[in-house]
Scaffold this motif. Structure first.
Motif, mmCIF file in Angstrom:
data_model
loop_
_atom_site.group_PDB
_atom_site.id
_atom_site.type_symbol
_atom_site.label_atom_id
_atom_site.label_comp_id
_atom_site.label_asym_id
_atom_site.label_seq_id
_atom_site.Cartn_x
_atom_site.Cartn_y
_atom_site.Cartn_z
ATOM 1 N N ARG A 68 0.815 -1.220 0.000
ATOM 2 C CA ARG A 68 0.000 0.000 0.000
ATOM 3 C C ARG A 68 0.848 1.269 0.000
ATOM 4 O O ARG A 68 0.543 2.224 -0.724
ATOM 5 C CB ARG A 68 -0.935 -0.005 1.216
ATOM 6 C CG ARG A 68 -1.809 1.240 1.303
ATOM 7 C CD ARG A 68 -2.703 1.198 2.517
ATOM 8 N NE ARG A 68 -3.361 2.471 2.732
ATOM 9 C CZ ARG A 68 -4.124 2.742 3.782
ATOM 10 N NH1 ARG A 68 -4.351 1.817 4.698
ATOM 11 N NH2 ARG A 68 -4.677 3.939 3.914
ATOM 12 N N TYR A 121 -5.982 -1.083 -3.333
ATOM 13 C CA TYR A 121 -4.992 -0.042 -3.019
ATOM 14 C C TYR A 121 -4.948 1.000 -4.132
ATOM 15 O O TYR A 121 -4.842 2.210 -3.873
ATOM 16 C CB TYR A 121 -3.600 -0.656 -2.847
ATOM 17 C CG TYR A 121 -3.430 -1.560 -1.652
ATOM 18 C CD1 TYR A 121 -4.268 -1.466 -0.534
ATOM 19 C CD2 TYR A 121 -2.421 -2.521 -1.627
ATOM 20 C CE1 TYR A 121 -4.097 -2.304 0.561
ATOM 21 C CE2 TYR A 121 -2.250 -3.362 -0.536
ATOM 22 C CZ TYR A 121 -3.089 -3.248 0.556
ATOM 23 O OH TYR A 121 -2.915 -4.086 1.627
ATOM 24 N N HIS A 124 -8.087 3.165 -3.949
ATOM 25 C CA HIS A 124 -8.002 4.010 -2.750
ATOM 26 C C HIS A 124 -7.060 5.195 -2.956
ATOM 27 O O HIS A 124 -7.314 6.293 -2.434
ATOM 28 C CB HIS A 124 -7.523 3.164 -1.570
ATOM 29 C CG HIS A 124 -7.293 3.923 -0.311
ATOM 30 N ND1 HIS A 124 -8.321 4.412 0.474
ATOM 31 C CD2 HIS A 124 -6.141 4.295 0.311
ATOM 32 C CE1 HIS A 124 -7.811 5.044 1.517
ATOM 33 N NE2 HIS A 124 -6.496 4.991 1.442
ATOM 34 N N SER A 125 -6.002 4.986 -3.742
ATOM 35 C CA SER A 125 -4.984 6.023 -3.902
ATOM 36 C C SER A 125 -5.440 7.200 -4.759
ATOM 37 O O SER A 125 -4.902 8.304 -4.641
ATOM 38 C CB SER A 125 -3.708 5.421 -4.499
ATOM 39 O OG SER A 125 -3.923 5.011 -5.843
#
Length: 233
Positions: A68, A121, A124-125
């Motif tokens: 992550r 991930y 989400h980023s």
């Protein structure tokens, strides 16, 4: 002028195969493309190729999608180099043996970490920025193995079913936000990973998947292409 002039894209798993094909196609349409994978040497080769083509820009960033912190750092570098990400292509994946009977727990974990956690991930980023701007496009590369399970694909197919589920759920979560989600499920594509697989028909080319990505991201803002399945004839 390219259809994607001024757009910023990230393509994960871009060092070869489908990811490299998608990156080339996006850059040929004028996009600035951040290339990510664990093999920096191959990424730099593709970065140079795109620059020589002269239609788009490229930046190679070594990234482990199962980490992550790595993913967050990669997006930070993308923002610093080009600006906010408009298109995020979740292509990185592991296709290992995948039977339960084999007891290859490490292989299961690799596929789960990259194929499922890596997708999450990646989303989400970039999602907070996309929601703030009310625009953006997430492309998840799944597989026809997300529809069909063979006796040797149990765990791999499970991860690709999960990619489809994530895509379908995200599309509902993000309805009317301006952020679009497309799930693309390719059949057998002629890549290094499929070289040992014999078929009685021509395999798909990486360009076929890349053109589907460009099709989805160049639709009018009010059109969301939710799912594309691509199979050899």
């Amino acid at each position: 002028m390219g259809k994607l002039k001024g757009k910023i894209a990230v393509v994960t798993g871009a060092s070869s195969g489908i990811g490299a094909g998608i990156a080339r196609e996006l850059a040929s349409e004028g996009a600035s493309v951040v290339l990510t994978a664990r093999s920096m040497e191959k990424l730099k080769e593709l970065e140079n190729e795109i620059h020589q083509q002269g239609k788009g820009k490229a930046l190679a960033v070594k990234t482990d999608m199962a980490n992550r912190d790595n993913v967050e750092e990669m997006v930070k570098k993308a923002n610093e180099a080009f600006g906010d990400v408009d298109i995020f292509v979740n292509n990185a994946g592991q296709m290992l043996t995948g039977t339960v009977r084999s007891g290859e727990v490490k292989e299961w974990e690799q596929m789960i970490d990259v194929n499922i956690k890596g997708i999450l991930y990646g989303v989400h980023s970039v999602l907070p920025s996309m929601l703030e701007r009310s625009t953006g496009h997430i492309i998840n590369i799944a597989s026809v193995s997300g529809y069909e399970v063979t006796k040797t694909s149990t765990v791999y197919s499970a991860t690709k079913f999960a990619v489809r589920a994530i895509s379908m759920g995200l599309e509902k979560e993000l309805a009317r936000t301006g952020v679009r989600v497309t799930n693309i499920s390719p059949g057998m594509v002629a890549t290094r990973l499929s070289n040992s697989t014999v078929m009685d028909r021509k395999k798909l080319e990486t360009e076929d998947i890349a053109k589907a990505v460009v099709y989805a991201v160049t639709q009018p803002a009010y059109v969301n292409v939710n799912e594309i399945t691509i199979r050899p004839v």
